[in-house]
Design a protein around this motif. Structure first.
Motif, PDB file in Angstrom:
ATOM      1  N   GLY A   1     -27.532  40.688   1.145  1.00  0.00           N
ATOM      2  CA  GLY A   1     -26.741  41.564   2.006  1.00  0.00           C
ATOM      3  C   GLY A   1     -25.390  40.976   2.392  1.00  0.00           C
ATOM      4  N   LYS A   2     -24.886  40.052   1.599  1.00  0.00           N
ATOM      5  CA  LYS A   2     -23.616  39.393   1.918  1.00  0.00           C
ATOM      6  C   LYS A   2     -22.455  40.394   1.975  1.00  0.00           C
ATOM      7  CE  LYS A   2     -24.036  36.606  -1.655  1.00  0.00           C
ATOM      8  NZ  LYS A   2     -25.383  37.009  -2.106  1.00  0.00           N
ATOM      9  N   SER A   3     -22.354  41.227   0.941  1.00  0.00           N
ATOM     10  CA  SER A   3     -21.235  42.180   0.902  1.00  0.00           C
ATOM     11  C   SER A   3     -21.324  43.166   2.063  1.00  0.00           C
ATOM     12  CB  SER A   3     -21.228  42.948  -0.419  1.00  0.00           C
ATOM     13  OG  SER A   3     -21.118  42.068  -1.511  1.00  0.00           O
ATOM     14  N   THR A   4     -22.533  43.652   2.312  1.00  0.00           N
ATOM     15  CA  THR A   4     -22.742  44.607   3.400  1.00  0.00           C
ATOM     16  C   THR A   4     -22.348  43.972   4.733  1.00  0.00           C
ATOM     17  OG1 THR A   4     -24.661  45.354   2.133  1.00  0.00           O
ATOM     18  CG2 THR A   4     -24.393  46.269   4.331  1.00  0.00           C
ATOM     19  N   LEU A   5     -22.763  42.735   4.922  1.00  0.00           N
ATOM     20  CA  LEU A   5     -22.457  42.013   6.154  1.00  0.00           C
ATOM     21  C   LEU A   5     -20.940  41.818   6.319  1.00  0.00           C
ATOM     22  CD1 LEU A   5     -24.512  40.874   8.177  1.00  0.00           C
ATOM     23  CD2 LEU A   5     -24.275  38.650   7.080  1.00  0.00           C
ATOM     24  N   ILE A   6     -20.283  41.490   5.226  1.00  0.00           N
ATOM     25  CA  ILE A   6     -18.830  41.291   5.267  1.00  0.00           C
ATOM     26  C   ILE A   6     -18.135  42.585   5.684  1.00  0.00           C
ATOM     27  CG2 ILE A   6     -16.791  40.888   3.819  1.00  0.00           C
ATOM     28  CD1 ILE A   6     -18.511  38.790   2.281  1.00  0.00           C
ATOM     29  N   GLU A   7     -18.642  43.708   5.141  1.00  0.00           N
ATOM     30  CA  GLU A   7     -18.047  44.988   5.520  1.00  0.00           C
ATOM     31  C   GLU A   7     -18.160  45.203   7.031  1.00  0.00           C
ATOM     32  OE1 GLU A   7     -18.257  49.402   3.782  1.00  0.00           O
ATOM     33  OE2 GLU A   7     -20.043  48.852   4.895  1.00  0.00           O
ATOM     34  N   LYS A   8     -19.311  44.884   7.583  1.00  0.00           N
ATOM     35  CA  LYS A   8     -19.528  45.139   9.015  1.00  0.00           C
ATOM     36  C   LYS A   8     -18.699  44.213   9.898  1.00  0.00           C
ATOM     37  CE  LYS A   8     -22.529  48.107   7.714  1.00  0.00           C
ATOM     38  NZ  LYS A   8     -22.530  49.530   7.881  1.00  0.00           N
ATOM     39  N   ILE A   9     -18.649  42.922   9.562  1.00  0.00           N
ATOM     40  CA  ILE A   9     -17.876  42.039  10.446  1.00  0.00           C
ATOM     41  C   ILE A   9     -16.381  42.329  10.302  1.00  0.00           C
ATOM     42  CG2 ILE A   9     -19.588  40.188  10.686  1.00  0.00           C
ATOM     43  CD1 ILE A   9     -18.312  38.572   8.637  1.00  0.00           C
ATOM     44  N   THR A  10     -15.989  42.754   9.097  1.00  0.00           N
ATOM     45  CA  THR A  10     -14.581  43.127   8.918  1.00  0.00           C
ATOM     46  C   THR A  10     -14.234  44.325   9.799  1.00  0.00           C
ATOM     47  OG1 THR A  10     -14.520  42.274   6.664  1.00  0.00           O
ATOM     48  CG2 THR A  10     -12.870  43.917   7.234  1.00  0.00           C
ATOM     49  N   ASN A  11     -15.108  45.333   9.791  1.00  0.00           N
ATOM     50  CA  ASN A  11     -14.878  46.491  10.655  1.00  0.00           C
ATOM     51  C   ASN A  11     -14.703  46.080  12.109  1.00  0.00           C
ATOM     52  OD1 ASN A  11     -14.578  49.131   9.666  1.00  0.00           O
ATOM     53  ND2 ASN A  11     -16.645  49.046   8.802  1.00  0.00           N
ATOM     54  N   HIS A  12     -15.521  45.139  12.536  1.00  0.00           N
ATOM     55  CA  HIS A  12     -15.443  44.667  13.913  1.00  0.00           C
ATOM     56  C   HIS A  12     -14.088  44.004  14.186  1.00  0.00           C
ATOM     57  CE1 HIS A  12     -17.538  43.137  17.613  1.00  0.00           C
ATOM     58  NE2 HIS A  12     -16.441  42.419  17.599  1.00  0.00           N
ATOM     59  N   TRP A  13     -13.687  43.127  13.308  1.00  0.00           N
ATOM     60  CA  TRP A  13     -12.424  42.408  13.515  1.00  0.00           C
ATOM     61  C   TRP A  13     -11.211  43.326  13.383  1.00  0.00           C
ATOM     62  CZ3 TRP A  13     -14.640  37.670  10.558  1.00  0.00           C
ATOM     63  CH2 TRP A  13     -15.112  36.722  11.486  1.00  0.00           C
ATOM     64  N   LEU A  14     -11.343  44.373  12.547  1.00  0.00           N
ATOM     65  CA  LEU A  14     -10.240  45.326  12.419  1.00  0.00           C
ATOM     66  C   LEU A  14      -9.963  45.988  13.761  1.00  0.00           C
ATOM     67  CD1 LEU A  14     -10.903  47.147   9.009  1.00  0.00           C
ATOM     68  CD2 LEU A  14      -9.014  45.608   9.574  1.00  0.00           C
ATOM     69  N   GLN A  15     -11.058  46.282  14.495  1.00  0.00           N
ATOM     70  CA  GLN A  15     -10.886  46.914  15.795  1.00  0.00           C
ATOM     71  C   GLN A  15     -10.185  46.005  16.786  1.00  0.00           C
ATOM     72  OE1 GLN A  15     -14.776  48.404  16.852  1.00  0.00           O
ATOM     73  NE2 GLN A  15     -14.762  49.692  15.020  1.00  0.00           N
ATOM     74  N   GLU A  16     -10.253  44.708  16.540  1.00  0.00           N
ATOM     75  CA  GLU A  16      -9.517  43.760  17.388  1.00  0.00           C
ATOM     76  C   GLU A  16      -8.089  43.566  16.894  1.00  0.00           C
ATOM     77  OE1 GLU A  16     -11.692  40.101  17.541  1.00  0.00           O
ATOM     78  OE2 GLU A  16     -13.481  41.030  18.412  1.00  0.00           O
ATOM     79  N   GLY A  17      -7.712  44.329  15.867  1.00  0.00           N
ATOM     80  CA  GLY A  17      -6.341  44.247  15.359  1.00  0.00           C
ATOM     81  C   GLY A  17      -6.095  43.131  14.366  1.00  0.00           C
TER      82      GLY A  17
END
Ligand code: GDP
Ligand code: MG
Lengths: 327, 130
Positions: free
Chosen positions: A63-79
């Motif tokens: 689930g590495k790619s899936t996890l990367i997608e999720k943490i990226t989404n989180h950090w995107l919201q922080e700008g």
């Protein structure tokens, strides 16, 4: 491909302005060792060193790619700006590769502050592309706040990630708990943060406890706070994971460990550059020399012994001679 | 070192299977190319964004029917807008001859109908990239 001086200058200003086309072209030049690669790297180098370098490793399908997608989404919201490099294996027979990590990154792949690049291992054994570091430097110079590298993840051989990352996330799944050998095989030492993904499956708690106990016996720098359970496909546990990552990075910064790590990474980089541009080329030169061919002929006729050949070779080469003399 | 050929294989549109696309992706890999596979349900915008970031030489699009016509031309159009029309676009699927002509006029380099030996696609790519 713009590899003349003017072309490289244009590319560099493009990279520094976060132009995605320029970033992409630059990575191609580096990945394929095209003319201008060294100049390009030197020109962006002073602009690097600001991004957090994160490696994500673990077995295929964890689930590495899936996890990367999720943490990226989180950090995107922080700008934040996020660069991602996903590595997949090249076929040892044909040299070709199928690079499929983008399939799991659909919700982020078109976002303005995201850049995703897929790379193949091209024969490298450590689970990374031979030019991963250069590609990361381009993303760094382009102003990415976080650069996330997904490795191939095939057992023991993916440990090269520690040579390019500040923070390594090791992703496992509950089922891996049945196979303790997998975890014991030297891989515990490379992780800074441990994720038990697919925690919707049975055995997640057991795996978590196992990881925590292994951390205690393996790595005194870590606490069991660095173990997180997630269900990446359902976005569960992502906030907790981000908190652990942020805390770990913060601790790294305030204790000076980060500076040390960054310097260690630079040492490895410089050493690799020397090795590639000096040692390897020297060896090729020696191999192509008339002297080498003469010695080989003599060797074939049993007129000379291998180590005598070495001594003879060194007589015409100062560096080799010095090494032989033990200097 | 010689630059490796890199291809993006995508299946635009909302419906369908990607079996054909996968067969082509594997054939290109077996011919030594690096194939970025983006999976089903990609919009032309997503395909072009990925092609630019991956810096591919070729985009291979798979269609199930003539209904995908406008998606193919949209990809070509967006590439032009992004100044990235040095990327070759090829397509495969059940595409009537009349539509093939239209697509080629719009800038799709070649179209391959079902049953085309994958070797032909490999050859086309090898001879047509710069
Ligand atoms: N049940 C379950 N499946 C997951 C979870 N995370 C990812 N997956 C699925 O596992 C498969 C492999 O995921 P992927 O991210 O491609 O794994 P990778 O090979 O490590 O990059 C995909 O089908 C995902 O949807 C999870 O937490 N639980
Ligand atoms: Mg993956």
């Amino acid at each position: 491909m713009p590899t003349d001086k003017l072309g490289i200058d244009k590319l560099v200003s493009g990279i520094l302005a976060s132009n995605k086309r320029a970033v992409a072209k630059a990575i191609t030049i580096l990945e394929n060792d095209l003319p201008g690669a060294a100049v390009l790297l030197d020109q962006v180098f002073t602009k690097t060193g600001n991004a957090q370098l994160i490696g994500v490793t673990g077995p295929p399908g964890a689930g590495k790619s899936t996890l990367i997608e999720k943490i990226t989404n989180h950090w995107l919201q922080e700008g934040k700006k996020i660069g991602i490099i996903a590595v997949d294996p090249s076929s040892p027979f044909t040299g070709g590769a199928i690079l499929g990590d983008r399939i799991r990154m659909k919700t982020i792949s078109s976002k303005k502050n995201v850049f995703i690049r897929s790379m193949a291992t091209r024969g490298a054994l450590g689970g990374l592309s031979p030019h991963i570091r250069e590609a990361m430097q381009i993303l760094d110079a382009a102003g990415m706040d976080k650069i996330i590298v997904e490795t191939v993840g095939v057992g023991q051989s993916e440990i090269d990630i520690v040579k390019v990352a500040d923070t390594v996330i090791l992703v496992t799944v509950p089922e891996a708990g049945d196979d303790i050998q997998v975890i014991k095989s030297g891989i515990m030492e490379i992780g800074d943060v441990f994720v038990v993904n697919k925690a919707d499956r049975p055995g997640a708690n057991k795996m978590e406890i196992l990881l925590k106990s292994m951390i205690h016996s393996n790595n005194e720098n870590l606490t069991d706070k660095n173990v997180v359970k997630t269900v990446a496909s359902e976005s569960q546990g992502i906030d907790e994971l981000i908190e652990v990552l942020d805390n770990h990075y913060h601790e790294f910064q305030v204790t000076g460990k980060l500076l040390k790590r960054k310097k260690a990474l630079l040492e490895l980089m410089l050493f690799d550059i020397i090795k590639n541009h000096f040692a390897n080329k020297t060896l090729v030169k020696i191999k192509e020399s008339d002297q080498f061919k003469n010695l080989l002929n003599k060797l074939a006729k049993r007129e000379i012994e291998p180590y005598s050949a070495l001594t003879e070779l060194a007589e015409e080469n100062q560096i080799l001679a010095a090494i032989l003399e033990g200097k | 070192m010689e630059k490796k050929i890199k291809v993006l294989v995508a299946k635009p549109g909302l419906d369908g299977h990607d079996r054909g696309a996968k067969v082509v992706a594997r054939a290109l890999r077996d011919a030594g190319m690096e194939v970025v596979y983006t999976g089903l349900r990609q919009t032309p915008e997503q395909i072009v964004v990925a092609a630019i970031q991956e810096d591919v030489d070729v985009i291979g699009l798979s269609a199930l029917s003539g209904a995908h016509l406008h998606l193919f031309s949209e990809v070509v159009k967006l590439l032009k807008e992004e100044n990235a029309d040095d990327i070759i676009v090829i397509g495969g699927g059940i595409i009537p001859e009349a539509d093939q002509l239209v697509l080629k006029e719009k800038g799709v380099a070649e179209l391959f109908t079902p049953g085309t030996p994958t070797g032909e696609i490999v050859e086309f790519i090898k001879t047509n990239i710069k």
